[in-house]
Write an enzyme that holds these catalytic residues in place. Structure first.
Site, PDB file in Angstrom:
ATOM      1  N   GLU A 122       0.825  -1.214   0.000  1.00 35.64           N
ATOM      2  CA  GLU A 122       0.000   0.000   0.000  1.00 35.64           C
ATOM      3  C   GLU A 122       0.855   1.258   0.000  1.00 35.64           C
ATOM      4  O   GLU A 122       1.937   1.288   0.601  1.00 35.64           O
ATOM      5  CB  GLU A 122      -0.856   0.041   1.278  1.00 35.64           C
ATOM      6  CG  GLU A 122      -1.930  -1.000   1.332  1.00 35.64           C
ATOM      7  CD  GLU A 122      -2.776  -0.852   2.582  1.00 35.64           C
ATOM      8  OE1 GLU A 122      -3.681  -1.674   2.760  1.00 35.64           O
ATOM      9  OE2 GLU A 122      -2.546   0.084   3.383  1.00 35.64           O
ATOM     10  N   CYS A 127       3.067   8.500   1.610  1.00 36.05           N
ATOM     11  CA  CYS A 127       3.467   7.526   2.630  1.00 36.05           C
ATOM     12  C   CYS A 127       3.725   6.213   1.890  1.00 36.05           C
ATOM     13  O   CYS A 127       2.835   5.699   1.210  1.00 36.05           O
ATOM     14  CB  CYS A 127       2.333   7.380   3.650  1.00 36.05           C
ATOM     15  SG  CYS A 127       2.667   6.138   4.899  1.00 36.05           S
ATOM     16  N   CYS A 183       4.813  -7.283   7.394  1.00 40.18           N
ATOM     17  CA  CYS A 183       5.729  -6.855   8.458  1.00 40.18           C
ATOM     18  C   CYS A 183       5.785  -7.935   9.518  1.00 40.18           C
ATOM     19  O   CYS A 183       4.769  -8.552   9.850  1.00 40.18           O
ATOM     20  CB  CYS A 183       5.262  -5.541   9.070  1.00 40.18           C
ATOM     21  SG  CYS A 183       6.412  -4.908  10.313  1.00 40.18           S
ATOM     22  N   CYS A 234       2.807  -5.336  15.611  1.00 41.92           N
ATOM     23  CA  CYS A 234       2.240  -4.355  16.542  1.00 41.92           C
ATOM     24  C   CYS A 234       0.726  -4.612  16.603  1.00 41.92           C
ATOM     25  O   CYS A 234       0.086  -4.817  15.570  1.00 41.92           O
ATOM     26  CB  CYS A 234       2.502  -2.929  16.053  1.00 41.92           C
ATOM     27  SG  CYS A 234       4.248  -2.554  15.892  1.00 41.92           S
ATOM     28  N   CYS A 261      -2.041  -2.767  14.397  1.00 47.83           N
ATOM     29  CA  CYS A 261      -1.723  -2.590  12.981  1.00 47.83           C
ATOM     30  C   CYS A 261      -2.213  -3.761  12.125  1.00 47.83           C
ATOM     31  O   CYS A 261      -1.896  -4.919  12.409  1.00 47.83           O
ATOM     32  CB  CYS A 261      -0.217  -2.424  12.852  1.00 47.83           C
ATOM     33  SG  CYS A 261       0.359  -2.392  11.160  1.00 47.83           S
ATOM     34  N   GLY A 313       5.639  -2.249   6.744  1.00 52.14           N
ATOM     35  CA  GLY A 313       6.997  -2.716   7.012  1.00 52.14           C
ATOM     36  C   GLY A 313       7.766  -1.833   7.974  1.00 52.14           C
ATOM     37  O   GLY A 313       7.374  -0.710   8.276  1.00 52.14           O
ATOM     38  N   GLU A 314       8.856  -2.388   8.510  1.00 49.91           N
ATOM     39  CA  GLU A 314       9.771  -1.644   9.375  1.00 49.91           C
ATOM     40  C   GLU A 314      10.979  -1.256   8.508  1.00 49.91           C
ATOM     41  O   GLU A 314      11.789  -2.109   8.139  1.00 49.91           O
ATOM     42  CB  GLU A 314      10.195  -2.529  10.561  1.00 49.91           C
ATOM     43  CG  GLU A 314      11.416  -2.071  11.326  1.00 49.91           C
ATOM     44  CD  GLU A 314      11.388  -0.619  11.793  1.00 49.91           C
ATOM     45  OE1 GLU A 314      10.493  -0.243  12.550  1.00 49.91           O
ATOM     46  OE2 GLU A 314      12.291   0.155  11.359  1.00 49.91           O
ATOM     47  N   SER A 342      10.430   6.457   9.465  1.00 48.86           N
ATOM     48  CA  SER A 342       9.782   6.133  10.723  1.00 48.86           C
ATOM     49  C   SER A 342      10.147   4.710  11.156  1.00 48.86           C
ATOM     50  O   SER A 342      10.053   3.777  10.369  1.00 48.86           O
ATOM     51  CB  SER A 342       8.261   6.229  10.534  1.00 48.86           C
ATOM     52  OG  SER A 342       7.611   5.786  11.689  1.00 48.86           O
ATOM     53  N   SER A 384       8.240   5.458  16.537  1.00 46.58           N
ATOM     54  CA  SER A 384       6.931   5.020  17.034  1.00 46.58           C
ATOM     55  C   SER A 384       7.081   4.582  18.486  1.00 46.58           C
ATOM     56  O   SER A 384       7.424   3.438  18.775  1.00 46.58           O
ATOM     57  CB  SER A 384       6.416   3.846  16.196  1.00 46.58           C
ATOM     58  OG  SER A 384       6.268   4.249  14.867  1.00 46.58           O
ATOM     59  N   ASN A 426      -6.412   4.234  14.770  1.00 46.48           N
ATOM     60  CA  ASN A 426      -7.295   3.904  13.645  1.00 46.48           C
ATOM     61  C   ASN A 426      -7.982   2.557  13.895  1.00 46.48           C
ATOM     62  O   ASN A 426      -7.567   1.813  14.794  1.00 46.48           O
ATOM     63  CB  ASN A 426      -6.461   3.795  12.359  1.00 46.48           C
ATOM     64  CG  ASN A 426      -6.271   5.148  11.696  1.00 46.48           C
ATOM     65  OD1 ASN A 426      -7.219   5.930  11.576  1.00 46.48           O
ATOM     66  ND2 ASN A 426      -5.057   5.425  11.284  1.00 46.48           N
ATOM     67  N   CYS A 439      -3.015   1.757   7.831  1.00 48.62           N
ATOM     68  CA  CYS A 439      -2.044   0.950   7.098  1.00 48.62           C
ATOM     69  C   CYS A 439      -2.440  -0.533   7.094  1.00 48.62           C
ATOM     70  O   CYS A 439      -2.697  -1.118   8.134  1.00 48.62           O
ATOM     71  CB  CYS A 439      -0.685   1.130   7.768  1.00 48.62           C
ATOM     72  SG  CYS A 439       0.580   0.060   7.145  1.00 48.62           S
TER      73      CYS A 439
HETATM   74  S1  SF4 Z   1       3.038  -0.545  12.888  1.00 46.02           S
HETATM   75 FE1  SF4 Z   1       4.736  -0.642  11.403  1.00 46.02          FE
HETATM   76  S2  SF4 Z   1       6.286  -1.878  12.506  1.00 46.02           S
HETATM   77 FE2  SF4 Z   1       4.349  -2.256  13.563  1.00 46.02          FE
HETATM   78  S3  SF4 Z   1       3.485  -4.092  12.581  1.00 46.02           S
HETATM   79 FE3  SF4 Z   1       2.631  -2.283  11.500  1.00 46.02          FE
HETATM   80  S4  SF4 Z   1       3.977  -1.986   9.767  1.00 46.02           S
HETATM   81 FE4  SF4 Z   1       5.070  -3.282  11.226  1.00 46.02          FE
END
Ligand code: SF4
Length: 343
Positions: free
Chosen positions: A93, A106, A113, A117, A120, A160-161, A192, A215, A291, A333
């Site tokens: 995305e 973005c 990922c 988290c 997410c 992703g990170e 980020s 974050s 969100n 996201c």
């Molecule tokens: S917030 Fe970012 S680091 Fe955490 S699971 Fe979602 S995409 Fe991965």
């Protein structure tokens, strides 16, 4: 096998076409100009390149622009979310957000990922693979072409990170920053991270001075452990120390992202604890009402968010409350991707 020209830095492009394809050096400038400034993604449409050279380019290279699998456009503010399909069928995305003074994108850095988290949707889908530098860059080019816009701000805050795909992310930044390519200044690029400490420190050594966003989302380990499993590996005090080391090198302000979750991290005590935690840092705290998310967390009322912000401000900390964008589309996201997977 043909190579994706978007994976090249300018120097690599120049080296490849002069050494491998035996073209004149100036062709590299022309190719970069067509792709990054004029959004022409077929060698045959690059009119100032000779027919013979275009043939050679087509034989050896391709311009890897992703397919658009889905688009959602907000009727309220124009925020547009894209689901792109990469060459191997993976989807990622990307989002364009319109502000009075900038058009911001973005972008994603990994397919899925691994960090899971709790708030997410991407994390809930799991990890597939890292994106290449060319794939990261291609999101910008595809969106600029489709919307006929010039993106002048980029945040690496999509799926992703970024710091777990560090080399490709840094390469993509070099490509986007290069005057002969996208020519976007470092202060218009924000990376980020969820807090990969050694990479925060490494970023401080990067010659291109990009902005760093962390974050944090919690004022202590107990709360952070509940929502971000990565906190087991990099506890909050290590993340703060990493930011201090980064600031010693760069003297740059760090943005602390703080997702606000009702009853979990939104109390006055949490605000005071957060203020104490970051008191030695030059920071701006960005408060983000959570969100829609797989864990079912809810956002606090405006009153709670304002009170939280007030306490931070009273402690000398700069605060913004994130302006809501694209509230009529799947703005969070990973949502659009999950929706399409379920079809
Ligand atoms: S917030 Fe970012 S680091 Fe955490 S699971 Fe979602 S995409 Fe991965």
């Amino acid at each position: 096998m043909k190579k994706n020209v978007l994976d090249f830095t300018f120097e690599e492009l120049e080296g490849y076409i002069t050494q491998k394809l035996e073209m004149k050096k100036f062709r590299a400038t022309q190719i970069a100009d067509w792709i990054y400034k004029k959004h022409i993604y077929e060698f045959d449409n690059m009119k100032n390149i000779s027919k013979d050279d275009r043939y050679l380019l087509n034989e050896n290279l391709y311009i890897g622009i992703p397919e658009i699998k889905a688009v959602q456009e907000s009727k309220i503010d124009g925020t547009t979310k894209f689901l792109f399909e990469l060459e191997d069928g993976s989807t990622v995305e990307s989002v364009i957000l319109f502000y009075p003074n900038r058009v911001s994108a973005c972008i994603s850095t990994q397919v899925g990922c691994a960090l899971k988290c709790k708030f997410c949707s991407t994390g809930a889908s799991g990890f597939v693979r890292d994106m290449t530098a060319g794939e990261i860059v291609s999101q910008i080019l595809a969106m600029e072409e489709v919307k006929n816009i010039n993106i002048n701000n980029i945040v690496y805050m999509g799926m992703g990170e970024p710091f777990l795909n560090y080399d490709n992310v840094i390469k993509s930044i070099k490509i986007l920053n290069d005057k002969k390519m996208k020519c976007l200044g470092g202060r218009h690029i924000t990376v980020s991270t969820s807090g990969i400490v050694e990479k925060i420190e490494e970023l401080g050594d990067l010659p291109i001075e990009v902005r760093l966003s962390v974050s944090l989302h919690a004022p202590n380990n107990e709360i952070r452990d509940k929502i971000m499993p990565i906190n087991n590996k990099y506890p909050i005090e290590q993340v703060i120390q990493g930011c201090k080391d980064y600031q010693e090198k760069t003297n740059k302000r760090v943005t602390m992202e703080y997702i606000m979750i009702r009853g979990l991290n939104d109390s006055e005590e949490n605000a005071r604890e957060l203020a104490k935690l970051i008191q030695d840092l030059k920071v701006m705290v960005n408060l983000i009402p959570v969100n829609p998310n797989p864990a079912g967390y809810e956002r606090p009322s405006k009153k709670f968010i304002d009170q939280f912000a007030k306490i931070l401000i009273e402690n000398g900390i700069d605060v913004t409350i994130r302006a809501e964008k694209g509230t009529d589309i799947d703005a969070a996201c990973g949502q659009l991707r999950r929706r399409n997977e379920k079809k």
